[in-house]
Design a protein around this motif. Sequence first.
Motif, PDB file in Angstrom:
ATOM      1  N   HIS A   1      37.066  27.888  45.031  1.00  0.00           N
ATOM      2  CA  HIS A   1      37.108  28.556  43.726  1.00  0.00           C
ATOM      3  C   HIS A   1      36.882  30.018  44.087  1.00  0.00           C
ATOM      4  O   HIS A   1      35.783  30.399  44.492  1.00  0.00           O
ATOM      5  CB  HIS A   1      35.995  28.011  42.817  1.00  0.00           C
TER       6      HIS A   1
ATOM      7  N   PHE B   1      32.531  26.868  46.010  1.00  0.00           N
ATOM      8  CA  PHE B   1      32.505  27.741  44.826  1.00  0.00           C
ATOM      9  C   PHE B   1      32.027  29.112  45.288  1.00  0.00           C
ATOM     10  O   PHE B   1      30.863  29.262  45.666  1.00  0.00           O
ATOM     11  CB  PHE B   1      31.542  27.190  43.767  1.00  0.00           C
TER      12      PHE B   1
ATOM     13  N   CYS C   1      37.401  19.879  32.127  1.00  0.00           N
ATOM     14  CA  CYS C   1      35.935  19.957  32.126  1.00  0.00           C
ATOM     15  C   CYS C   1      35.551  20.251  30.680  1.00  0.00           C
ATOM     16  O   CYS C   1      35.615  21.399  30.234  1.00  0.00           O
ATOM     17  CB  CYS C   1      35.502  21.085  33.076  1.00  0.00           C
TER      18      CYS C   1
ATOM     19  N   ASP D   1      41.727  21.355  35.738  1.00  0.00           N
ATOM     20  CA  ASP D   1      40.309  21.730  35.755  1.00  0.00           C
ATOM     21  C   ASP D   1      39.637  21.141  34.521  1.00  0.00           C
ATOM     22  O   ASP D   1      38.767  21.765  33.900  1.00  0.00           O
ATOM     23  CB  ASP D   1      40.159  23.253  35.784  1.00  0.00           C
TER      24      ASP D   1
ATOM     25  N   HIS E   1      42.439  18.337  40.096  1.00  0.00           N
ATOM     26  CA  HIS E   1      41.267  19.150  39.758  1.00  0.00           C
ATOM     27  C   HIS E   1      40.727  18.726  38.393  1.00  0.00           C
ATOM     28  O   HIS E   1      41.173  19.219  37.351  1.00  0.00           O
ATOM     29  CB  HIS E   1      41.673  20.630  39.751  1.00  0.00           C
TER      30      HIS E   1
ATOM     31  N   LYS F   1      35.078  21.446  48.875  1.00  0.00           N
ATOM     32  CA  LYS F   1      35.232  22.530  47.907  1.00  0.00           C
ATOM     33  C   LYS F   1      34.115  23.558  48.068  1.00  0.00           C
ATOM     34  O   LYS F   1      32.965  23.189  48.309  1.00  0.00           O
ATOM     35  CB  LYS F   1      35.181  21.916  46.495  1.00  0.00           C
TER      36      LYS F   1
ATOM     37  N   TYR G   1      29.345  31.436  40.590  1.00  0.00           N
ATOM     38  CA  TYR G   1      28.170  30.708  40.098  1.00  0.00           C
ATOM     39  C   TYR G   1      26.935  30.989  40.967  1.00  0.00           C
ATOM     40  O   TYR G   1      26.288  30.077  41.491  1.00  0.00           O
ATOM     41  CB  TYR G   1      28.450  29.195  39.987  1.00  0.00           C
TER      42      TYR G   1
ATOM     43  N   ASN H   1      31.087  26.705  30.976  1.00  0.00           N
ATOM     44  CA  ASN H   1      32.461  27.058  31.371  1.00  0.00           C
ATOM     45  C   ASN H   1      33.302  25.797  31.495  1.00  0.00           C
ATOM     46  O   ASN H   1      32.942  24.896  32.264  1.00  0.00           O
ATOM     47  CB  ASN H   1      32.463  27.753  32.735  1.00  0.00           C
ATOM     48  N   GLY H   2      34.394  25.736  30.783  1.00  0.00           N
ATOM     49  CA  GLY H   2      35.293  24.607  30.977  1.00  0.00           C
ATOM     50  C   GLY H   2      36.158  24.322  29.770  1.00  0.00           C
ATOM     51  O   GLY H   2      35.757  24.578  28.623  1.00  0.00           O
TER      52      GLY H   2
ATOM     53  N   MET I   1      36.301  29.582  30.168  1.00  0.00           N
ATOM     54  CA  MET I   1      36.394  28.871  31.441  1.00  0.00           C
ATOM     55  C   MET I   1      36.572  29.931  32.530  1.00  0.00           C
ATOM     56  O   MET I   1      36.866  31.079  32.237  1.00  0.00           O
ATOM     57  CB  MET I   1      37.581  27.918  31.464  1.00  0.00           C
ATOM     58  N   SER I   2      36.383  29.507  33.765  1.00  0.00           N
ATOM     59  CA  SER I   2      36.493  30.464  34.859  1.00  0.00           C
ATOM     60  C   SER I   2      37.429  29.950  35.945  1.00  0.00           C
ATOM     61  O   SER I   2      37.291  28.787  36.345  1.00  0.00           O
ATOM     62  CB  SER I   2      35.115  30.713  35.472  1.00  0.00           C
TER      63      SER I   2
ATOM     64  N   HIS J   1      42.743  26.711  41.054  1.00  0.00           N
ATOM     65  CA  HIS J   1      42.983  27.489  39.817  1.00  0.00           C
ATOM     66  C   HIS J   1      43.257  28.987  40.033  1.00  0.00           C
ATOM     67  O   HIS J   1      42.517  29.850  39.568  1.00  0.00           O
ATOM     68  CB  HIS J   1      41.896  27.260  38.769  1.00  0.00           C
TER      69      HIS J   1
ATOM     70  N   HIS K   1      36.851  17.401  36.305  1.00  0.00           N
ATOM     71  CA  HIS K   1      35.379  17.292  36.363  1.00  0.00           C
ATOM     72  C   HIS K   1      34.916  16.354  35.260  1.00  0.00           C
ATOM     73  O   HIS K   1      34.494  16.797  34.190  1.00  0.00           O
ATOM     74  CB  HIS K   1      34.723  18.657  36.143  1.00  0.00           C
TER      75      HIS K   1
ATOM     76  N   PHE L   1      26.559  20.436  34.361  1.00  0.00           N
ATOM     77  CA  PHE L   1      26.936  21.831  34.636  1.00  0.00           C
ATOM     78  C   PHE L   1      26.348  22.755  33.575  1.00  0.00           C
ATOM     79  O   PHE L   1      26.421  22.451  32.386  1.00  0.00           O
ATOM     80  CB  PHE L   1      28.478  21.925  34.627  1.00  0.00           C
TER      81      PHE L   1
END
Length: 480
Positions: free
Chosen positions: A184, A153, A319, A317, A60, A151, A156, A338-339, A289-290, A240, A62, A67
């Motif tokens: 997610h 999400f 990012c 994750d 995972h 994937k 968002y 977020n990240g 982050m989320s 996550h 990015h 974004f």
Amino acid sequence: MATLLIRGGTVVTHDATYRADVLCVDGKIAAVGPDLDAPGDAEVIDAGGQYVMPGGIDPHTHMQLPFMGTVASEDFYTGTAAGLAGGTTSIIDFVIPSPGQPLMEAFQTWRGWAEKAASDYAFHVAITWWDDSVHEDMGTLVREHGVNSFKHFMAYKNAIMATDDILVASFTRCLELGAVPTVHAENGELVHHMQQKLLAQGLTGPEAHPLSRPPQVEGEAASRAIRIAGTLGAPIYVVHVSCKDALDEITYARRQGQPVYGEALAGHLLIDDSVYRSKDWLQSAGHVMSPPFRSPEHQAALWTGLQSGNLQTTATDHCCFCADQKMMGKDDFTKIPNGTAGIEDRMAVLWDAGVGGGRISMQEFVAVTSTNTAKIFNLYPRKGAIQEGADADLVVWDPNGTRTISAKTHHQNVDFNIFEGRTVTGIPRHTVSQGKWVWRDGDLRAERGAGRYLERPAYPGVFDVLEKRAERNAPTAVER
Ligand code: URP
Ligand code: ZN
Ligand code: ZN
């Protein structure tokens, strides 16, 4: 012909620990055994007193993700190079089409960006919208491009959120193709509602971020995704997993025999929600982050999830956003990109807290940092294994080495580190990628473009049994 002999170490895999040398020839493991002869041209790495393990796989990441109005600062070269310095030799990143963008167009864009990767890589592809072309392109990606996971999400809203109709259509298609749907899991409607409510109350800072995404928001979405997958007979992988609420849903479904998999992030395992109470805006925003970092009881639950096998993988994750990017949300926490980063530190912090902390064994460490990901996403035994014929992606682990983590010294292209100041015991002393050492005692020799795209065949036919099982179970109400 490149030949490398790793001599005198203790090999640790997910199912065995034994003294052996490892001979790598032309990027593959050629032999594993005691007292191997070094061919004349072989370079030799001394692994005395150290463990030789499969290189980490981060399922995972990015890299250079566009974004929330900006682009993640770490690109495929800098990010994979930092991964190699941390013992991670493969990543699975995400192609994320904008709503309405053809999947194949987005896939080719990400493939182009990833050509500079220093380590091997694969892609999950996100389903952010739906029409017949998406249905068609999923087939092309699976059959012609080695993509075996998609994937979704669930958060968002107004951006890349997949609503229930999309989940049903896409999971059904995944099942047909033998691909793994991943989610997610956060209820995007609820998050949006909570964000507006908090802003209206005058809560504009990063301390409001976790308030807008409480654990039940994640638990609800995990339950919904798992039950949709269960009804259709599809497997499902929850990325996550940050809290007990989501883990409980996974655990319950697995007890019913449902093929549900869960991933924990190093950050969620190691860092708690007190970071959002910092008086320093950038400190707090740096951790946005989320899903957000959770209170310690949720962290304890995640460790139990790994120990019990209800969570199978660990990721980052990764990012990255620098301070100037986080500042985009100075007056409105919903605009903070977020990240967080972690690819360089995942293996070391998990060893330190996991093996060093008496929570998991060395073999479990290998399973959750490498082998289980390779198995779930069909890279095994090319990756995640130490055996003849496997890719020579290895980490020579020094259990006594120490390092104090800092943004000042890390290789990640970001000015913040969520593990700042943490001293870990147990470090990657050397990393071998495709049979060549790329990290040797602090010397990073990552090569731009050396990484290869990894095709991951789908599981056609294998899922038929799951669909039949779901049909057989359908009429029977199971009491909770
Ligand atoms: O905050 C996060 N996790 N950013 C990256 C995108 C995602 O949700 O995985
Ligand atoms: Zn996510
Ligand atoms: Zn992510």
